[in-house]
Write a protein that holds these residues in place. Sequence first.
Motif, PDB file in Angstrom:
ATOM      1  N   ALA B  86       0.815  -1.217   0.000  1.00 34.06           N
ATOM      2  CA  ALA B  86       0.000   0.000   0.000  1.00 34.06           C
ATOM      3  C   ALA B  86       0.846   1.262   0.000  1.00 34.06           C
ATOM      4  O   ALA B  86       0.564   2.218   0.707  1.00 34.06           O
ATOM      5  N   LEU B  87       1.904   1.261  -0.802  1.00 30.42           N
ATOM      6  CA  LEU B  87       2.701   2.486  -0.942  1.00 30.42           C
ATOM      7  C   LEU B  87       1.973   3.421  -1.897  1.00 30.42           C
ATOM      8  O   LEU B  87       1.277   2.968  -2.801  1.00 30.42           O
ATOM      9  N   TYR B  88       2.161   4.731  -1.705  1.00 29.28           N
ATOM     10  CA  TYR B  88       1.537   5.696  -2.592  1.00 29.28           C
ATOM     11  C   TYR B  88       2.310   5.682  -3.909  1.00 29.28           C
ATOM     12  O   TYR B  88       3.468   6.107  -3.951  1.00 29.28           O
ATOM     13  N   PRO B  89       1.693   5.207  -4.990  1.00 29.24           N
ATOM     14  CA  PRO B  89       2.471   4.885  -6.192  1.00 29.24           C
ATOM     15  C   PRO B  89       3.115   6.092  -6.868  1.00 29.24           C
ATOM     16  O   PRO B  89       4.132   5.943  -7.515  1.00 29.24           O
ATOM     17  N   MET B  91       4.380   8.722  -5.413  1.00 31.15           N
ATOM     18  CA  MET B  91       5.315   9.476  -4.575  1.00 31.15           C
ATOM     19  C   MET B  91       6.631   8.713  -4.472  1.00 31.15           C
ATOM     20  O   MET B  91       6.641   7.490  -4.492  1.00 31.15           O
ATOM     21  N   ASN B  96       6.749   9.099   0.406  1.00 32.23           N
ATOM     22  CA  ASN B  96       5.957   8.072   1.064  1.00 32.23           C
ATOM     23  C   ASN B  96       6.193   8.082   2.568  1.00 32.23           C
ATOM     24  O   ASN B  96       5.256   8.025   3.356  1.00 32.23           O
ATOM     25  N   PRO B 132       7.901   3.691  -5.925  1.00 32.28           N
ATOM     26  CA  PRO B 132       7.638   2.303  -5.509  1.00 32.28           C
ATOM     27  C   PRO B 132       7.764   1.301  -6.653  1.00 32.28           C
ATOM     28  O   PRO B 132       8.247   0.190  -6.458  1.00 32.28           O
ATOM     29  N   ARG B 140      10.040  -2.698  -1.144  1.00 30.30           N
ATOM     30  CA  ARG B 140       8.738  -2.051  -0.941  1.00 30.30           C
ATOM     31  C   ARG B 140       8.230  -2.286   0.468  1.00 30.30           C
ATOM     32  O   ARG B 140       7.735  -1.377   1.122  1.00 30.30           O
TER      33      ARG B 140
END
Lengths: 294, 360
Positions: B86-89, B91, B96, B132, B140
């Motif tokens: 669930a990383l902010y794609p 950023m 992140n 990411p 990740r």
Amino acid sequence: MARPHPNGPKPAQITAGRIGLYAFLFVAALFFLLPLYTMIVTSLKTMDEIRLGHIFALPEAPDFSAWVTAWSGACMGTVCVGIRIGFWNSVAITVPSVALSVFIGAVNGYALSLWRPRGASVLFGLLMAGGLIPYQIFLYPMVRAMANISLYNSLAGIILVHVIFGLPLVTLLFRNYFVSVPEELCKAARVDGAGFWRIFFEIMLPMAVPMIVVVSMLQFTGIWNDFLLGLVFAGRDNLPMTVQLNNIVNTTMGERTYNVNMAATILTAIVPLAVYFLSGRWFVRGITAGAVKG
Amino acid sequence: MQSAVSIKDLKIAYGGHTVIEKMSIDIAPQEFLVLLGPSGCGKSTLLNAIAGLQDITAGEIWISGKNVTWEEPKDRGIGMVFQSYALYPRMSVRKNLSFGLRVAGLPKAEIETRVARTAALLHLDKLLDRRPAELSGGQRQRVAIGRALVREVDVFLFDEPLSNLDAKLRNELRVEIKKLHHGLGNTMIYVTHDQVEALTLADRIAIMRDGVIQQLGSPAEIYHRPANLFVAGFIGAPAMNFVEGRIERASGSPVFVSNGLAVDLSGHSFRALTPEGPATLGFRPEHLVLDGVASGLPVIAGRVSVVEPMGADAVVWFDWAGQSLSLRIMGDVTLQPGDDMAPGLDIAKASLFGSDGSRL
């Protein structure tokens, strides 16, 4: 003949079928390019040359005066100011309409992607239907409604109409895009303290750039090419380019100036064409977008 | 001592379906608690409820001495790591990590210090400006862990953080998480369905089934003294052997009888008074000794059906009274399928369960 022992890369094979296929594609491409060719050639000819009737012939001496006339001197009825008024009207209608419908549609789609009540599929079916019902059905009630809020025959009025008619499809496209975003992404952002708008602007919208491009192009071409709504709702002072083009081409006074008509038509069509050419890369990327893993 | 996390009479239900019914659990500061159970047992729901991402039906949740039942996730003093990273794609890693701090409006210098510190701790220094998508799965997940750490909170929640990784990375990150816990001394609640993760990481394991904690105890307790048949069967690979039979009394001492097998139970430490009646005897593959006759232990004789060498040890499957039992021996095996064998049972280590499935 003995088959060669297979080893290394498979040799390329050119068959008669392949050649036939490419020949067919080439001819088909020529066929579809022919009208554009005729239009460009005709717009560069003088009226004397056009009267000779060789529509596929190249102009003897390319003459751009028809383009100048089309842009700034062609007559609609008794007014001879060219299509440039319509061009700027269309810009004034299209740009805010696209911006507003895409933004509101994105917010709607984001909200709906989070909200999954019972009967959601029925709701989205209705939304889809909203995007498919022919405009003609809405015309009369819409005219009455716009008149009631004093927006009939105004720039704001035609923009509002375009936004309203664009929203069902835009909302649906964004909703389906945002639904594919993993739920955990929202959860992570909530743990980080972000609220509805913060998640929308800083996480969802940046992810949806390909979708924004595709939807903007759809909306842009749709609104730019619109004739009916512009004619009915825009009012005399805001008639879009398509309506003015029709007025120029269908003018019945004197001789039909084919070269000016062709030039005016190309001028009207060139904007959406340019949009497609300039953003084709993004368009393909947006259509194939689904890979939001990250 | 005050609990780090305390759950009181928690109930979670949606759509008429009760996921968790009246659960209470206290987690001590600096404890590493693992919630373990099969899919659908409610362990992730419980974790989400602690995080404030899941509405609850009744009960209270306390974190660091504060009743946070009605608080937003960000105000609960927790950091969370998700299975899908669930990383902010869009950023960078740096963005992140700092997102939560920026939302909280911390001063820039403070944010930079914290991000740098966290990045150094997780060896992310060189990756800070990458997106990411340009990271491997292990990297990740380290960023996701970093995003929780950078909040500098008391309680970390992990929702199956290693499930998306391949076996080798999983082992590496498992060790890394354990080191982190030793170094930071935060309270950690960790959801998994992988018993190896649970046994290696946990201070205490809560084994859940259908929204109810079956047993809460140290890994050793859970492994060696399972509270019921479910726990006994869930933990351990290969699974514990079960033999149905009866406990009877012969000349004063209790005896477990089944299919001609009679095991003297005077060496077994029962929870309460020795019961009589139907019972299930459970023993792990390593509770059998290869040469039963020489060891003087009760013998369960059978014929070898399959041998599974695993390098350091081997599992031998043999048939006894119509069922397949397993035995673990260290080192190399010379046994072949079809050989007769007579292993002995170390009854002191075995478990006995009553007819209701709970430990006797």
